[in-house]
Design an enzyme around this catalytic site. Sequence first.
Site, mmCIF file in Angstrom:
data_model
loop_
_atom_site.group_PDB
_atom_site.id
_atom_site.type_symbol
_atom_site.label_atom_id
_atom_site.label_comp_id
_atom_site.label_asym_id
_atom_site.label_seq_id
_atom_site.Cartn_x
_atom_site.Cartn_y
_atom_site.Cartn_z
ATOM 1 N N ARG A 98 0.865 -1.231 -0.049
ATOM 2 C CA ARG A 98 -0.175 0.193 -0.098
ATOM 3 C C ARG A 98 0.871 1.130 0.029
ATOM 4 O O ARG A 98 0.452 2.370 -0.045
ATOM 5 C CB ARG A 98 -0.925 0.072 1.203
ATOM 6 N N TYR A 112 0.756 4.342 -2.610
ATOM 7 C CA TYR A 112 -0.409 5.264 -2.335
ATOM 8 C C TYR A 112 -0.213 6.004 -1.064
ATOM 9 O O TYR A 112 -0.171 7.171 -1.071
ATOM 10 C CB TYR A 112 -1.767 4.372 -2.219
ATOM 11 N N ASN A 143 -12.964 7.118 3.783
ATOM 12 C CA ASN A 143 -13.847 6.423 2.550
ATOM 13 C C ASN A 143 -14.970 6.919 2.361
ATOM 14 O O ASN A 143 -15.630 7.191 3.099
ATOM 15 C CB ASN A 143 -13.984 5.000 3.430
ATOM 16 N N VAL A 203 -14.935 -1.965 -0.931
ATOM 17 C CA VAL A 203 -15.870 -2.665 -0.332
ATOM 18 C C VAL A 203 -17.136 -2.422 -0.682
ATOM 19 O O VAL A 203 -18.085 -3.214 -0.658
ATOM 20 C CB VAL A 203 -15.679 -2.609 0.975
ATOM 21 N N SER A 257 -18.623 -0.965 -3.488
ATOM 22 C CA SER A 257 -19.057 -1.305 -4.730
ATOM 23 C C SER A 257 -19.175 -2.757 -5.054
ATOM 24 O O SER A 257 -19.928 -3.595 -5.354
ATOM 25 C CB SER A 257 -18.086 -0.850 -6.024
ATOM 26 N N GLY A 316 -14.017 -9.653 9.291
ATOM 27 C CA GLY A 316 -15.103 -8.548 8.846
ATOM 28 C C GLY A 316 -15.212 -7.826 10.364
ATOM 29 O O GLY A 316 -16.230 -6.979 10.415
ATOM 30 N N GLN A 359 -12.910 -5.605 11.062
ATOM 31 C CA GLN A 359 -12.092 -4.278 10.806
ATOM 32 C C GLN A 359 -13.258 -3.417 10.477
ATOM 33 O O GLN A 359 -14.339 -3.705 10.050
ATOM 34 C CB GLN A 359 -11.165 -4.439 9.675
ATOM 35 N N GLN A 407 -8.676 -0.684 11.875
ATOM 36 C CA GLN A 407 -9.966 0.336 12.327
ATOM 37 C C GLN A 407 -9.614 1.767 11.786
ATOM 38 O O GLN A 407 -8.379 1.984 11.281
ATOM 39 C CB GLN A 407 -9.798 0.329 13.754
ATOM 40 N N ARG A 408 -10.519 2.325 11.329
ATOM 41 C CA ARG A 408 -10.339 3.738 10.642
ATOM 42 C C ARG A 408 -11.671 4.559 11.216
ATOM 43 O O ARG A 408 -12.814 4.052 10.553
ATOM 44 C CB ARG A 408 -10.087 3.719 9.430
HETATM 45 P P1 NAD Z 1 -11.065 7.470 -8.999
HETATM 46 O O1 NAD Z 1 -9.765 6.516 -9.342
HETATM 47 O O2 NAD Z 1 -12.307 7.459 -9.737
HETATM 48 O O3 NAD Z 1 -10.407 9.071 -9.452
HETATM 49 C C1 NAD Z 1 -8.951 9.272 -9.910
HETATM 50 C C2 NAD Z 1 -8.977 10.007 -11.242
HETATM 51 O O4 NAD Z 1 -7.663 10.356 -11.656
HETATM 52 C C3 NAD Z 1 -9.212 9.097 -12.334
HETATM 53 O O5 NAD Z 1 -10.035 9.747 -13.218
HETATM 54 C C4 NAD Z 1 -8.106 8.754 -12.852
HETATM 55 O O6 NAD Z 1 -8.350 8.400 -14.723
HETATM 56 C C5 NAD Z 1 -7.046 10.038 -12.815
HETATM 57 N N1 NAD Z 1 -5.932 9.895 -12.662
HETATM 58 C C6 NAD Z 1 -5.146 8.911 -12.515
HETATM 59 N N2 NAD Z 1 -3.685 9.031 -12.585
HETATM 60 C C7 NAD Z 1 -3.739 10.131 -13.600
HETATM 61 C C8 NAD Z 1 -2.546 10.877 -13.836
HETATM 62 N N3 NAD Z 1 -1.294 10.490 -13.789
HETATM 63 N N4 NAD Z 1 -3.009 11.868 -14.680
HETATM 64 C C9 NAD Z 1 -4.350 12.361 -14.701
HETATM 65 N N5 NAD Z 1 -5.255 11.904 -14.493
HETATM 66 C C10 NAD Z 1 -5.139 10.755 -13.483
HETATM 67 O O7 NAD Z 1 -10.760 7.792 -7.470
HETATM 68 P P2 NAD Z 1 -11.547 8.755 -6.494
HETATM 69 O O8 NAD Z 1 -12.236 7.825 -5.548
HETATM 70 O O9 NAD Z 1 -12.297 9.790 -7.362
HETATM 71 O O10 NAD Z 1 -10.401 9.540 -5.793
HETATM 72 C C11 NAD Z 1 -9.943 11.095 -6.342
HETATM 73 C C12 NAD Z 1 -9.000 11.515 -5.279
HETATM 74 O O11 NAD Z 1 -9.368 11.243 -3.834
HETATM 75 C C13 NAD Z 1 -7.787 10.709 -5.276
HETATM 76 O O12 NAD Z 1 -6.555 11.395 -5.177
HETATM 77 C C14 NAD Z 1 -7.798 9.923 -4.088
HETATM 78 O O13 NAD Z 1 -6.572 9.364 -3.702
HETATM 79 C C15 NAD Z 1 -8.556 10.747 -3.095
HETATM 80 N N6 NAD Z 1 -9.165 9.997 -2.049
HETATM 81 C C16 NAD Z 1 -10.412 9.448 -2.407
HETATM 82 C C17 NAD Z 1 -10.835 8.584 -1.353
HETATM 83 C C18 NAD Z 1 -12.434 7.792 -1.547
HETATM 84 O O14 NAD Z 1 -12.796 7.122 -0.743
HETATM 85 N N7 NAD Z 1 -12.993 7.811 -2.808
HETATM 86 C C19 NAD Z 1 -10.504 8.624 -0.318
HETATM 87 C C20 NAD Z 1 -9.304 9.274 -0.045
HETATM 88 C C21 NAD Z 1 -8.777 10.161 -0.934
HETATM 89 N N1 UDP Z 2 -13.079 -5.638 1.900
HETATM 90 C C1 UDP Z 2 -13.929 -6.746 2.097
HETATM 91 N N2 UDP Z 2 -14.395 -7.251 0.922
HETATM 92 C C2 UDP Z 2 -14.476 -6.659 -0.193
HETATM 93 C C3 UDP Z 2 -13.459 -5.456 -0.442
HETATM 94 C C4 UDP Z 2 -12.738 -4.882 0.699
HETATM 95 O O1 UDP Z 2 -13.938 -7.234 2.985
HETATM 96 O O2 UDP Z 2 -14.909 -7.270 -1.297
HETATM 97 C C5 UDP Z 2 -12.454 -4.954 3.221
HETATM 98 C C6 UDP Z 2 -10.983 -4.674 2.921
HETATM 99 O O3 UDP Z 2 -10.167 -5.706 3.328
HETATM 100 C C7 UDP Z 2 -10.847 -3.346 3.944
HETATM 101 C C8 UDP Z 2 -12.252 -2.703 3.864
HETATM 102 O O4 UDP Z 2 -13.282 -3.607 3.392
HETATM 103 O O5 UDP Z 2 -10.636 -3.767 5.249
HETATM 104 C C9 UDP Z 2 -12.328 -1.709 3.050
HETATM 105 O O6 UDP Z 2 -11.730 -1.771 1.812
HETATM 106 P P1 UDP Z 2 -11.579 -0.734 0.370
HETATM 107 O O7 UDP Z 2 -10.799 -1.372 -0.413
HETATM 108 O O8 UDP Z 2 -12.922 -0.297 0.136
HETATM 109 O O9 UDP Z 2 -10.827 0.644 1.346
HETATM 110 P P2 UDP Z 2 -9.481 1.080 2.044
HETATM 111 O O10 UDP Z 2 -9.138 -0.440 2.771
HETATM 112 O O11 UDP Z 2 -8.676 1.586 1.224
HETATM 113 O O12 UDP Z 2 -10.212 1.789 3.338
#
Ligand code: NAD
Ligand code: UDP
Length: 317
Positions: free
Chosen positions: A146, A149, A178, A191, A193, A211, A213, A280-281
């Site tokens: 991880r 990221y 999340n 998770v 979707s 489960g 977490q 946990q988060r």
């Molecule tokens: P997403 O994957 O749907 O969107 C990310 C977008 O960035 C995509 O459209 C992808 O094509 C584009 N992208 C990736 N690499 C690129 C590059 N090198 N140049 C140009 N475009 C690029 O993800 P999201 O859930 O919409 O997340 C958006 C932002 O929010 C991300 O930076 C992510 O880290 C942050 N974030 C999201 C969550 C969440 O729960 N969704 C949580 C924490 C942080």
């Molecule tokens: N997870 C799960 N089943 C799935 C997908 C995810 O149990 O089909 C769990 C995963 O291991 C994590 C939590 O759900 O503990 C959230 O996962 P997600 O990938 O959505 O987000 P993140 O781990 O980045 O918070």
Amino acid sequence: MPIFQRKRILVTGGAGFLGSHLCERLLNQGHDVLCVDNFFTGPRDNIVHLIGNPRFELMRHDVTFPLYVEVDEIYNLACPASPIHYQQDSVQTTKTSVHGAINMLGLAKRVKARIFQASTSEVYGDPEVHPQTENYLGNVNPIGPRACYDEGKRCAETLFFDYHRQYGLDIRVARIFNTYGPRMQPDDGRVVSNFIMQALQGEPITIYGDGQQTRSFCYVDDLIDGVLRLMAAPGGVTGPINLGNPHEFTIKALAQKIIALTGSKSEIIYKNLPTDDPLQRCPDISLAHDKLDWQPATSLDDGLVRTITYFETLISA
Ligand code: NAD
Ligand code: UDP
Ligand code: UDP
């Protein structure tokens, strides 16, 4: 009433899940939006409905390369966000966070634009402090799967604060927890979707680990509202500031909720917990409450119902 100032706003990652909602909200406010995306994880379908809008411009571009445009504000969201996507090409993930931040900060510096960074709760890693406050420094494994990221996002935060200190840039850094809602990708492995798609298709619901977490799930409209408030806040509110829903659920409880809301007959099966999966988060959002007068308004049940409706439409299309 403050006078409306029409701005030209750059949204990187604008075709993504969060980015597409943000573009839509900014257009609705009357701004011009330049959406920059390389379409790695964000499909055109997310923004196709915006393409006829004369105030919307779409540019295919990778933020790891320099970008010369004239804008008043920048929202930097470009980065794959789901574990299966960001681990697909880990080196590119780190490059996107780090080189992307450098380029967008360089751009912000040249055009003197306020700049927002989509940081993440992942900067806290597998947290030993619960709930997480912004002054908790985190527990991230720098060499795990991880890390591309988590450490990429941590380095981006470093760059934002150094550009702020060194060049006086007006920065806004949100640590997003999340978030879920319509336009999540059905196959992104997250998770919410996964569980909804499995429940709707009568497939087994895959819980990783036992489960127990926890995660805290914020509905997308609430999150975007927090992002806009942070960007509109008076100078000095740099963040980092947590944005997320403080109601914490176990993953098992989420599975049971989704089964109940969809009326699915899916069984629950258990698979291995991925490496470095945080146990946990949960955000402490006192700072967002104090500085931005923000807190999420959508219950998990209401948000899930809207998200389920979206996925039902996708499946039947
Ligand atoms: P997403 O994957 O749907 O969107 C990310 C977008 O960035 C995509 O459209 C992808 O094509 C584009 N992208 C990736 N690499 C690129 C590059 N090198 N140049 C140009 N475009 C690029 O993800 P999201 O859930 O919409 O997340 C958006 C932002 O929010 C991300 O930076 C992510 O880290 C942050 N974030 C999201 C969550 C969440 O729960 N969704 C949580 C924490 C942080
Ligand atoms: N997870 C799960 N089943 C799935 C997908 C995810 O149990 O089909 C769990 C995963 O291991 C994590 C939590 O759900 O503990 C959230 O996962 P997600 O990938 O959505 O987000 P993140 O781990 O980045 O918070
Ligand atoms: N940059 C960009 N667009 C601009 C201005 C700069 O993409 O409008 C990039 C540029 O390629 C540079 C980076 O941003 O590598 C950092 O810019 P900065 O001015 O901070 O540093 P320098 O140009 O001195 O390396």
